[in-house]
Design an enzyme around this catalytic site. Structure first.
Site, PDB file in Angstrom:
ATOM      1  CD  GLU A  92       0.962 -10.412   2.482  1.00  0.00           C
ATOM      2  OE1 GLU A  92       1.423 -10.259   1.109  1.00  0.00           O
ATOM      3  OE2 GLU A  92       1.242  -9.388   3.045  1.00  0.00           O
ATOM      4  CE  LYS A 143       4.238  -8.094  -1.277  1.00  0.00           C
ATOM      5  NZ  LYS A 143       3.708  -8.526  -0.444  1.00  0.00           N
ATOM      6  CG  ASP A 147      -1.750 -11.366 -17.827  1.00  0.00           C
ATOM      7  OD1 ASP A 147      -0.919 -11.606 -16.905  1.00  0.00           O
ATOM      8  OD2 ASP A 147      -1.343 -11.895 -19.028  1.00  0.00           O
ATOM      9  CG  HIS A 192       2.577  -9.867   9.847  1.00  0.00           C
ATOM     10  ND1 HIS A 192       3.813  -9.258   8.701  1.00  0.00           N
ATOM     11  CD2 HIS A 192       1.530  -9.409   9.118  1.00  0.00           C
ATOM     12  CE1 HIS A 192       3.132  -8.895   7.592  1.00  0.00           C
ATOM     13  NE2 HIS A 192       1.755  -8.672   8.024  1.00  0.00           N
TER      14      HIS A 192
HETATM   15  C1  MEV Z   1       3.389  -6.123   2.849  1.00  0.00           C
HETATM   16  O1  MEV Z   1       2.882  -7.304   2.215  1.00  0.00           O
HETATM   17  C2  MEV Z   1       3.088  -4.906   2.376  1.00  0.00           C
HETATM   18  C3  MEV Z   1       3.825  -3.600   3.177  1.00  0.00           C
HETATM   19  O2  MEV Z   1       4.991  -3.699   3.225  1.00  0.00           O
HETATM   20  C4  MEV Z   1       3.176  -2.386   2.299  1.00  0.00           C
HETATM   21  C5  MEV Z   1       3.962  -1.172   2.851  1.00  0.00           C
HETATM   22  O3  MEV Z   1       4.940  -1.206   3.275  1.00  0.00           O
HETATM   23  O4  MEV Z   1       3.331  -0.158   2.545  1.00  0.00           O
HETATM   24  C6  MEV Z   1       3.072  -3.649   4.418  1.00  0.00           C
END
Ligand code: MEV
Length: 437
Positions: A95, A273, A289, A387
């Site tokens: 990413e 995430k 892992d 992005h």
């Molecule tokens: C993207 O990989 C991760 C985000 O969505 C995390 C977040 O929203 O806090 C930017």
């Protein structure tokens, strides 16, 4: 020191300075030279990071039906200070923006001393499921009465682990009311030292299951570790500089973003995430892992039956932003890919860790940095600007633009807010015929 509350003693031989000016804009060779300067890494270690270093024949020892090797970008996050020591953090991720964002957040923690970390002893747990037990409550106490004997039997499976200070630290028995019967769950708590520990605890669980089933007058069914590794926690804390963050309003909006994640599972999943973007990248780079760490993280994010965010943000008395993160971190330095994968071995050399606890703490500090970076972007300009400029760069590269041409094309695409391949091709043609400047 109290068991389970040990603060890791860090070695002080790590990277002298994790702030490497202009690292992002260097070529791969220049970055390797800069890391060699900052660490004791030898030239051969860098060769281990080449895609060709992991031969399919060696990969076939790790998995089955191997037909090749899959590569990912391996980078190094900069600017991290952890417990007063500078650390270069190896990260493997596909990413874009992740490694740059972690480095940026680590820079914002530096003025206030960087990250403070700690961890519990590396205790993993195995579960033995006992079925057809007529008197589960009485069976529970019968097992606890004979725990010394069961623990001895478990420890006898791994004398080496006991010799290095690990081994069983406790035995617990739980009653779980399921649809068809009440299961008795025997938990073996095992200090697995520098291993991830799955093999050690599974072996012990299988070895003692006959004895515990006999004591319970039932039968043993499942004998496997739990990935809810809540006795193997690592923690990180950092104060992020108000001015570097962008001022008080940014802090207030980051706090609103955190509050939402704490209150809403839909947002909490994305917030977590963001943490895992950092966590999984270090876990993967070091050959650990990722699924075990992810299962541990998400199970830990359920509090009183509700899924919530793993990190916490507050304003301290001075009005600065303080972030904290505590989560299970079942990672090891021995066994599996950590020893066999050449790039993972090199990554561990970059991090210069000597214990699994040190590695766990670095990973959690990285997760916190990653989380803060995402919240800051979301609370200010939003993620799309960054992005889209990366997307524009990719489009220019796919159209065959040189680095100089790409810089001009990317600027034009951002100005026009157009991110289409046909537009890139048109700009490139125009540029090469003397226009589009
Ligand atoms: C993207 O990989 C991760 C985000 O969505 C995390 C977040 O929203 O806090 C930017």
């Amino acid at each position: 020191m109290a068991v389970g509350r040990r603060r890791t003693e860090w070695r002080h031989t790590m990277a002298e300075n994790s702030r490497i000016a202009g690292f992002r804009n260097m070529t791969v060779d220049e970055r390797r030279a800069a890391i060699a300067d900052a660490t004791e890494l030898e030239a051969e270690s860098f060769a281990q990071m080449d895609a060709t270093a992991f031969a399919p024949e060696a990969a076939a020892d790790l998995s089955e039906n191997v037909i090749g090797v899959f590569s990912l970008p391996l980078g190094t996050a900069t600017n991290f200070t952890i417990n007063g020591t500078d650390v270069l953090v190896p990260m493997a991720t596909e990413e874009a923006s992740v490694i740059a964002a972690a480095s940026n957040a680590a820079r914002m923690a530096r003025p206030q001393g960087g990250f403070s970390t700690s961890s519990t002893r590396p205790v993993m747990q195995a579960q033995i499921q006992l079925i057809n037990v007529a008197d589960p409550h009485a069976a529970r106490t019968r097992i606890l009465e004979r725990q010394a004997e069961i623990i001895d039997l478990a420890n006898a499976q791994d004398p080496k682990l006991v010799e290095v200070g690990g081994g069983v630290t406790g035995l617990e028995v739980r009653l779980v009311e399921a649809r068809s019967e009440t299961y008795l769950l025997v938990h073996l708590l095992v200090d697995v030292r520098d291993a991830m520990g799955a093999n050690a605890v599974n072996t012990m669980a299988e070895a003692v299951s006959g004895t515990v089933a006999g004591i319970a007058e039932g039968e043993a069914l499942l004998r496997i570790l739990t990935n809810k590794a809540d006795r193997r926690l690592a923690r990180a804390r950092a104060v992020f500089d108000r001015e570097l963050l962008g001022g008080e309003e940014v802090i207030d909006n980051i706090l609103r973003a955190f509050e939402l994640a704490a209150a809403d599972p839909y947002r909490a999943a994305t917030h977590n995430k963001g943490i895992m973007n950092g966590v999984s990248a270090v876990v993967l780079a070091t050959g650990n892992d990722t699924r075990a760490v992810e299962a541990g993280a998400h199970s830990h994010a359920v509090v009183d039956g509700r899924y919530t965010c793993l990190s916490r943000f507050e304003k301290n008395a001075a009005g600065d932003l303080v972030g904290t993160l505590e989560m299970p971190m079942p990672v090891g330095l021995v066994g599996g890919a950590t020893k066999v994968h050449p790039a993972a071995r090199a990554a561990l050399q970059i991090a210069e860790v000597s214990t699994a606890q040190e590695l766990a703490e670095i990973i959690v500090a990285t997760g916190l940095a990653q989380n803060l970076a995402a919240l800051r972007v979301l609370a200010t300009e939003g993620v799309q600007r960054g992005h889209m400029s990366l997307h524009a760069k990719n489009l220019a590269a796919s159209a065959g633009a040189t680095a100089d041409e790409s810089a001009i094309i990317v600027a034009r695409l951002i100005e026009e807010k157009t991110f289409r391949f046909d537009r890139v091709q048109a700009l490139l043609t125009e540029l090469r015929s003397g226009g589009a400047r």
